[in-house]
Design an enzyme around this catalytic site. Structure first.
Site, PDB file in Angstrom:
ATOM      1  N   LEU A   1      65.263   7.291  76.321  1.00  0.00           N
ATOM      2  CA  LEU A   1      63.866   7.195  75.860  1.00  0.00           C
ATOM      3  C   LEU A   1      63.574   5.806  75.296  1.00  0.00           C
ATOM      4  O   LEU A   1      64.333   5.275  74.495  1.00  0.00           O
ATOM      5  CB  LEU A   1      63.627   8.238  74.757  1.00  0.00           C
ATOM      6  CG  LEU A   1      62.234   8.230  74.127  1.00  0.00           C
ATOM      7  CD1 LEU A   1      61.209   8.842  75.065  1.00  0.00           C
ATOM      8  CD2 LEU A   1      62.234   8.974  72.798  1.00  0.00           C
TER       9      LEU A   1
ATOM     10  N   ASP B   1      49.465  11.028  61.423  1.00  0.00           N
ATOM     11  CA  ASP B   1      48.599  11.018  60.237  1.00  0.00           C
ATOM     12  C   ASP B   1      48.687  12.340  59.489  1.00  0.00           C
ATOM     13  O   ASP B   1      48.934  13.394  60.088  1.00  0.00           O
ATOM     14  CB  ASP B   1      47.155  10.745  60.675  1.00  0.00           C
ATOM     15  CG  ASP B   1      46.278  10.326  59.507  1.00  0.00           C
ATOM     16  OD1 ASP B   1      46.819   9.840  58.489  1.00  0.00           O
ATOM     17  OD2 ASP B   1      45.051  10.487  59.608  1.00  0.00           O
TER      18      ASP B   1
ATOM     19  N   HIS C   1      55.499  11.109  53.230  1.00  0.00           N
ATOM     20  CA  HIS C   1      56.043  10.128  54.182  1.00  0.00           C
ATOM     21  C   HIS C   1      57.510  10.457  54.492  1.00  0.00           C
ATOM     22  O   HIS C   1      57.941  10.356  55.631  1.00  0.00           O
ATOM     23  CB  HIS C   1      55.927   8.708  53.626  1.00  0.00           C
ATOM     24  CG  HIS C   1      54.502   8.263  53.418  1.00  0.00           C
ATOM     25  ND1 HIS C   1      53.531   8.411  54.379  1.00  0.00           N
ATOM     26  CD2 HIS C   1      53.880   7.684  52.352  1.00  0.00           C
ATOM     27  CE1 HIS C   1      52.371   7.936  53.912  1.00  0.00           C
ATOM     28  NE2 HIS C   1      52.562   7.498  52.685  1.00  0.00           N
TER      29      HIS C   1
HETATM   30  C1  IPE Z   1      46.429   5.397  60.927  1.00  0.00           C
HETATM   31  O1  IPE Z   1      46.244   6.287  59.889  1.00  0.00           O
HETATM   32  C2  IPE Z   1      47.664   4.569  60.694  1.00  0.00           C
HETATM   33  C3  IPE Z   1      48.946   5.261  60.799  1.00  0.00           C
HETATM   34  C4  IPE Z   1      49.130   6.530  60.996  1.00  0.00           C
HETATM   35  C5  IPE Z   1      50.096   4.405  60.681  1.00  0.00           C
HETATM   36  P1  IPE Z   1      45.335   5.929  58.624  1.00  0.00           P
HETATM   37  O2  IPE Z   1      45.460   7.069  57.679  1.00  0.00           O
HETATM   38  O3  IPE Z   1      45.676   4.586  58.103  1.00  0.00           O
HETATM   39  O4  IPE Z   1      43.878   5.858  59.274  1.00  0.00           O
HETATM   40  P2  IPE Z   1      42.438   5.990  58.584  1.00  0.00           P
HETATM   41  O5  IPE Z   1      42.449   5.092  57.377  1.00  0.00           O
HETATM   42  O6  IPE Z   1      42.270   7.430  58.192  1.00  0.00           O
HETATM   43  O7  IPE Z   1      41.487   5.583  59.645  1.00  0.00           O
HETATM   44  C1  IPE Z   2      49.978   8.474  57.801  1.00  0.00           C
HETATM   45  O1  IPE Z   2      49.750   9.381  56.791  1.00  0.00           O
HETATM   46  C2  IPE Z   2      51.143   7.558  57.483  1.00  0.00           C
HETATM   47  C3  IPE Z   2      50.773   6.157  57.248  1.00  0.00           C
HETATM   48  C4  IPE Z   2      49.571   5.649  57.365  1.00  0.00           C
HETATM   49  C5  IPE Z   2      51.847   5.275  56.849  1.00  0.00           C
HETATM   50  P1  IPE Z   2      48.705   9.084  55.644  1.00  0.00           P
HETATM   51  O2  IPE Z   2      49.406   8.422  54.509  1.00  0.00           O
HETATM   52  O3  IPE Z   2      47.547   8.306  56.177  1.00  0.00           O
HETATM   53  O4  IPE Z   2      48.266  10.537  55.236  1.00  0.00           O
HETATM   54  P2  IPE Z   2      46.810  11.013  54.810  1.00  0.00           P
HETATM   55  O5  IPE Z   2      45.866  10.641  55.921  1.00  0.00           O
HETATM   56  O6  IPE Z   2      46.467  10.312  53.534  1.00  0.00           O
HETATM   57  O7  IPE Z   2      46.948  12.488  54.638  1.00  0.00           O
HETATM   58 MG    MG Z   3      45.768   8.885  56.972  1.00  0.00          MG
END
Ligand code: IPE
Ligand code: IPE
Ligand code: MG
Length: 249
Positions: A132, A21, A38
């Protein structure tokens, strides 16, 4: 999933699961579009895979796209799908050469036929690899996982091949994703949030949790080592007592 009644002292986790995240915030801080975060995150994936493989971790499970991430703006979802496809195409040979065994967990029928085909081909190509075990959770949700296990069992009851009273913890667990792998020892979430966000639920019953403020694109070898060092200090008891506690009794 096997469990050993010991402390983790000095031990390397056999199975690590990561909520990757913080990509969006990484990009936002640089005044870049979210997709740039990303893209940068894919470098951290490569680094985590390489480091886990080198250290001898058995399995790495990465949360790439949750069943709730469809609720993001359509443009971000489309860009993420394009990124998954190109990352898979670009990396599969190197993963194969590194003896990585790649698998996807989640409801993959929601993805384009082209992406589903790439996923199948990648799994088939790497199926016999001894290195792995890399699981990518895509359109995965912990609640979906338990639901699909319940449906598998209900179907068998409906067909008359299973009695409801025969359903026990081990049987239900055998229908869940990752059941063929060692239990998840260490769960890491980057990006500062301290929640599970519908990632693994059943599977993390006794997993050690590690949360870090580090944003996923900044999660490098030293950040992984910090998580491993923290894990190595944990006392795992699984509801029982460690040897030291038993001596005290
Ligand atoms: C969890 O992160 C999903 C992934 C990293 C794929 P999110 O950014 O979607 O989670 P919330 O919305 O903060 O709970
Ligand atoms: C996690 O990073 C990746 C996915 C959920 C695909 P985020 O896109 O949730 O990044 P933040 O939380 O907005 O910084
Ligand atoms: Mg996120």
């Amino acid at each position: 999933m096997d469990r050993t009644l010991t402390s983790a002292a000095g031990a390397l986790p056999r199975h690590i699961a990561i909520i990757m995240d913080g990509n969006g915030r990484w990009a936002q801080r640089r005044h870049l579009p979210r997709i740039a975060g990303h893209r940068a995150g894919t470098q951290s994936v490569k680094s985590a895979v390489r480091n886990c493989a080198e250290k001898g971790v058995d399995a790495l499970t990465l949360f790439a796209f949750s069943s709730e991430n469809w609720s993001r703006p359509a443009q971000e979802v489309t860009q993420l799908m394009e990124l998954f496809l190109s990352a898979l195409q670009n990396e599969i040979q190197e993963l194969h050469q590194s003896h990585v065994r790649l698998e996807f967990i989640g409801a993959r029928d929601a993805f384009s036929e082209k992406l589903q085909q790439q996923m199948r081909e990648a799994e088939q190509l790497t199926a016999a690899n001894p290195g792995l075990h890399l699981n990518i959770a895509a359109n995965y949700g912990g609640q979906w996982d338990i639901l699909q296990a319940a449906q598998q069992l209900a179907l068998r009851v409906e067909q008359g091949t299973l009695r409801a009273s025969q359903i026990d913890r081990a049987l239900l667990e055998s229908c869940l994703c990752l059941s063929a792998l060692p239990a998840v020892d260490l769960f890491i979430r980057t990006g500062g949030e301290q929640r599970i966000s519908n990632f693994l639920l059943w599977q993390i019953a006794y997993t050690e949790l590690y949360f870090t403020e580090t944003l996923w694109p900044d999660f490098d070898a030293s950040a992984l080592q910090a998580a491993l060092d923290a894990y190595a200090t944990r006392q795992r008891r699984f509801g029982g007592l460690t040897v030291a506690h038993q001596a005290q009794a």
